[in-house]
Design a protein around this motif. Structure first.
Motif, PDB file in Angstrom:
ATOM      1  N   HIS A  69       1.252  -1.183   0.379  1.00 58.93           N
ATOM      2  CA  HIS A  69      -0.058  -0.261   0.237  1.00 58.93           C
ATOM      3  C   HIS A  69       0.977   0.877   0.011  1.00 58.93           C
ATOM      4  CE1 HIS A  69      -3.869  -1.713   0.328  1.00 58.93           C
ATOM      5  NE2 HIS A  69      -3.244  -2.549   1.463  1.00 58.93           N
ATOM      6  N   GLY A  70       2.007   1.242  -0.137  1.00 59.10           N
ATOM      7  CA  GLY A  70       3.083   2.423   0.224  1.00 59.10           C
ATOM      8  C   GLY A  70       4.115   2.462   0.868  1.00 59.10           C
ATOM      9  N   LYS A  71       4.879   2.813   0.429  1.00 61.69           N
ATOM     10  CA  LYS A  71       6.810   2.833   1.761  1.00 61.69           C
ATOM     11  C   LYS A  71       6.792   2.651   2.743  1.00 61.69           C
ATOM     12  CE  LYS A  71      11.391   4.532   1.351  1.00 61.69           C
ATOM     13  NZ  LYS A  71      11.463   4.717   2.715  1.00 61.69           N
ATOM     14  N   ALA A  72       5.517   3.218   3.651  1.00 62.19           N
ATOM     15  CA  ALA A  72       5.550   2.388   5.334  1.00 62.19           C
ATOM     16  C   ALA A  72       5.664   1.491   5.567  1.00 62.19           C
ATOM     17  CB  ALA A  72       4.320   3.618   5.911  1.00 62.19           C
ATOM     18  N   GLY A  73       4.389   0.762   4.907  1.00 55.38           N
ATOM     19  CA  GLY A  73       4.558  -0.576   5.069  1.00 55.38           C
ATOM     20  C   GLY A  73       5.924  -1.501   5.268  1.00 55.38           C
ATOM     21  N   LEU A  74       6.420  -1.210   3.793  1.00 54.16           N
ATOM     22  CA  LEU A  74       7.781  -1.922   3.528  1.00 54.16           C
ATOM     23  C   LEU A  74       8.973  -1.692   4.936  1.00 54.16           C
ATOM     24  CD1 LEU A  74      10.107  -3.777   1.209  1.00 54.16           C
ATOM     25  CD2 LEU A  74       9.874  -2.009   0.039  1.00 54.16           C
ATOM     26  N   ASP A  75       9.139  -0.095   4.994  1.00 55.82           N
ATOM     27  CA  ASP A  75      10.145   0.324   5.966  1.00 55.82           C
ATOM     28  C   ASP A  75       9.807  -0.884   6.848  1.00 55.82           C
ATOM     29  OD1 ASP A  75      10.912   1.632   4.091  1.00 55.82           O
ATOM     30  OD2 ASP A  75       9.654   3.834   4.728  1.00 55.82           O
ATOM     31  N   PHE A  76       8.409  -0.942   7.776  1.00 54.33           N
ATOM     32  CA  PHE A  76       8.551  -1.704   8.681  1.00 54.33           C
ATOM     33  C   PHE A  76       9.179  -2.902   9.043  1.00 54.33           C
ATOM     34  CE2 PHE A  76       5.522  -4.084  11.998  1.00 54.33           C
ATOM     35  CZ  PHE A  76       5.647  -3.673  13.053  1.00 54.33           C
ATOM     36  N   VAL A  77       8.145  -3.246   7.910  1.00 51.90           N
ATOM     37  CA  VAL A  77       9.209  -5.041   7.624  1.00 51.90           C
ATOM     38  C   VAL A  77      10.751  -4.771   7.748  1.00 51.90           C
ATOM     39  CG1 VAL A  77       8.570  -7.307   6.758  1.00 51.90           C
ATOM     40  CG2 VAL A  77       6.641  -5.386   6.799  1.00 51.90           C
ATOM     41  N   GLU A  78      11.135  -4.487   6.889  1.00 49.88           N
ATOM     42  CA  GLU A  78      12.566  -3.823   6.429  1.00 49.88           C
ATOM     43  C   GLU A  78      12.845  -3.341   8.109  1.00 49.88           C
ATOM     44  OE1 GLU A  78      13.859  -4.855   3.803  1.00 49.88           O
ATOM     45  OE2 GLU A  78      14.048  -4.289   1.857  1.00 49.88           O
ATOM     46  N   ARG A  79      12.430  -2.593   8.512  1.00 52.82           N
ATOM     47  CA  ARG A  79      13.125  -2.975   9.431  1.00 52.82           C
ATOM     48  C   ARG A  79      13.266  -3.796  10.837  1.00 52.82           C
ATOM     49  NH1 ARG A  79      11.880   2.289  14.186  1.00 52.82           N
ATOM     50  NH2 ARG A  79      13.531   2.149  15.785  1.00 52.82           N
ATOM     51  N   LEU A  80      12.674  -4.584  11.028  1.00 49.73           N
ATOM     52  CA  LEU A  80      12.622  -6.176  11.444  1.00 49.73           C
ATOM     53  C   LEU A  80      13.308  -6.836  11.055  1.00 49.73           C
ATOM     54  CD1 LEU A  80       8.769  -6.603  11.850  1.00 49.73           C
ATOM     55  CD2 LEU A  80      10.097  -5.298  13.835  1.00 49.73           C
ATOM     56  N   VAL A  81      13.579  -6.701   9.619  1.00 53.95           N
ATOM     57  CA  VAL A  81      14.775  -7.902   8.773  1.00 53.95           C
ATOM     58  C   VAL A  81      15.939  -7.115   9.620  1.00 53.95           C
ATOM     59  CG1 VAL A  81      15.417  -8.216   7.390  1.00 53.95           C
ATOM     60  CG2 VAL A  81      13.077  -8.140   6.992  1.00 53.95           C
ATOM     61  N   VAL A  82      15.810  -6.315   9.398  1.00 55.54           N
ATOM     62  CA  VAL A  82      17.221  -5.983   9.728  1.00 55.54           C
ATOM     63  C   VAL A  82      17.878  -5.689  11.275  1.00 55.54           C
ATOM     64  CG1 VAL A  82      18.734  -3.493   9.805  1.00 55.54           C
ATOM     65  CG2 VAL A  82      17.731  -3.799   7.894  1.00 55.54           C
ATOM     66  N   GLY A  83      17.029  -5.871  12.223  1.00 52.39           N
ATOM     67  CA  GLY A  83      17.021  -5.601  13.214  1.00 52.39           C
ATOM     68  C   GLY A  83      17.123  -7.660  13.532  1.00 52.39           C
ATOM     69  N   GLY A  84      17.048  -8.119  12.807  1.00 49.65           N
ATOM     70  CA  GLY A  84      17.555  -9.604  12.842  1.00 49.65           C
ATOM     71  C   GLY A  84      16.299 -10.670  13.746  1.00 49.65           C
TER      72      GLY A  84
END
Length: 416
Positions: free
Chosen positions: A54-69
């Motif tokens: 739906h937009g960048k915010a949703g991707l940013d949220f999940v990407e942040r969790l991925v980066v944090g392991g």
């Protein structure tokens, strides 16, 4: 009211299981405090609704969790995405939109989620059992799990469902608790005894969704369904036109063996009678398309087609032999599609216009070749959302009529 946390909850909150788990627990604690939950409970599974881009915010949220392991703590299925990864060539999407849509789906897999990409996780090997505590997103899946299976979940929205999966915890609140699962409003069906077709269940769902508000509906007099797909259609329609997350059908669903059990010994706050004319009126509101209108396509499988529905559809296709260039799109889960392919069930069916769609749905993704004609569907949910989502004109009918219409190239209903 103070939220009680276990030592493990506090350890997670303090970063004991890494930054992603801490972030998820922080959000879950804030959410739980906002709704007034007293504590958290363990869940056995989750279903994530946030794969649709739906937009960048949703991707940013999940990407942040991925980066944090981050990793999910329980078996976690994924709802539809914005892309059919099985049949990528049929999706009409600009590259600038395709890249983040694909990335969002892949990022969830990097968190340890299962690549189900279906709105019907109850059709997979991850189907919960009666009484199990789960945290599910996707309205039709929620109402099916609560009502037909008797598992327990609230209507979890994007991000909260993933936070539950990341922590293995959910707020001890709402439909997780037995006392909150009792019926509040009674719908008495007053219809002549007849073969219960699919549209009857859709019509009942539309009515109870509109009239229930935030009250749990109880349905008496509902004909015994042919299979759970008819209950799936009822629940999907109810969750589409209202906020229904749980319904009880007396003598049918597991927490409503009797009327008294459905209401947990209480009296209904309101009783509404549903006549056949009410059902016909509710269905008529789904489309004003007259019989004889030229047909552009048929779309089935919202929610995703089960294997049993496929077994009903394929003989209809062979018998009606549609071949007038009307595509028949069928949205289904990739696990179901794989099973059909292994069985050889779809061999040669493209000659009848069959176009299987996986991982997504035709009312949210640009798949339909033509948007300028009438699209016919047997789904109350598709008929409700597609005009606004993709700008098509919809004709609603039972599946048999959809296939007969594809065979003749225009809308026909009730023709034997």
């Amino acid at each position: 009211m103070t939220l009680e946390l276990t030592a493990r909850d506090r350890s997670m909150l303090d970063g004991g299981q890494g930054p992603s788990a801490a972030a998820a627990m922080k959000i879950l604690v804030a959410f739980s405090n906002a709704i007034g939950a007293r504590g958290l409970l363990d869940i056995s599974g989750a279903h994530i609704d946030g794969c649709l881009y739906h937009g960048k915010a949703g991707l940013d949220f999940v990407e942040r969790l991925v980066v944090g392991g981050g990793r999910v703590q329980v078996p976690t299925t994924l709802n539809v995405g914005s892309f059919d990864l099985i049949h990528p060539g049929m999706v009409k999407m600009p590259a600038a939109e395709e890249a983040p849509a694909r990335r969002l789906m892949k990022a969830h897999l990097e968190l340890g989620c299962q690549a189900t990409f279906t709105c019907a996780p109850y059709q997979t090997r991850f189907r919960p059992d009666f009484g199990q505590q789960i945290a599910w997103g996707e309205s039709n899946a929620i109402v099916f799990a609560n009502s037909v299976i008797g598992a327990r979940t609230n209507r979890y929205g994007d991000f909260i469902d993933l936070c539950c999966a990341m922590t293995g915890r959910a707020p001890a609140w709402g439909l997780h608790l037995s006392e909150n699962r009792r019926g509040r409003i009674l719908f008495e069906l007053d219809i002549a005894q007849a073969e219960p077709n699919d549209s009857l269940f859709v019509g009942v769902g539309l009515i109870i969704g509109q009239a229930s508000g935030d009250r749990i509906p109880v349905i008496s007099g509902l004909p015994k369904p042919r299979d759970e797909d008819q209950l799936k259609a009822l629940g999907a329609a109810a969750a589409t036109t209202g906020a229904v997350a749980l319904f009880h059908a007396v003598g049918i669903t597991p927490e409503a063996r009797t009327l008294d059990e459905a209401f947990q010994g209480h009296l209904p706050e309101e009783t509404i009678r549903i006549a056949r004319a009410d059902i016909d009126q509710a269905l008529a509101r789904l489309s004003g398309v007259p019989d004889g209108a030229s047909l552009a396509a048929v779309s089935l499988g919202t929610p995703h087609f089960s294997h049993e529905e496929w077994m009903r559809l394929l003989p209809m296709l062979r018998e009606a032999a549609p071949g007038k260039g009307i595509p028949i799109y069928v949205n289904t889960g990739r696990a179901t599609l794989t099973r059909l392919q292994e069985e050889g069930a779809l061999a040669g069916m493209e000659a009848f216009g069959l176009v299987p769609v996986a991982d997504t749905c035709t009312y949210v993704t640009a798949i339909l070749e033509r948007l300028d004609g009438v699209v016919m569907t047997n789904s109350g949910k598709w008929a409700h959302y597609a005009p606004g989502n993709i700008g098509v004109t919809v004709a609603f009918a039972d599946m048999e009529d959809c296939i007969r219409s594809a065979a003749v190239g225009h809308v026909v209903r009730g023709v034997s």
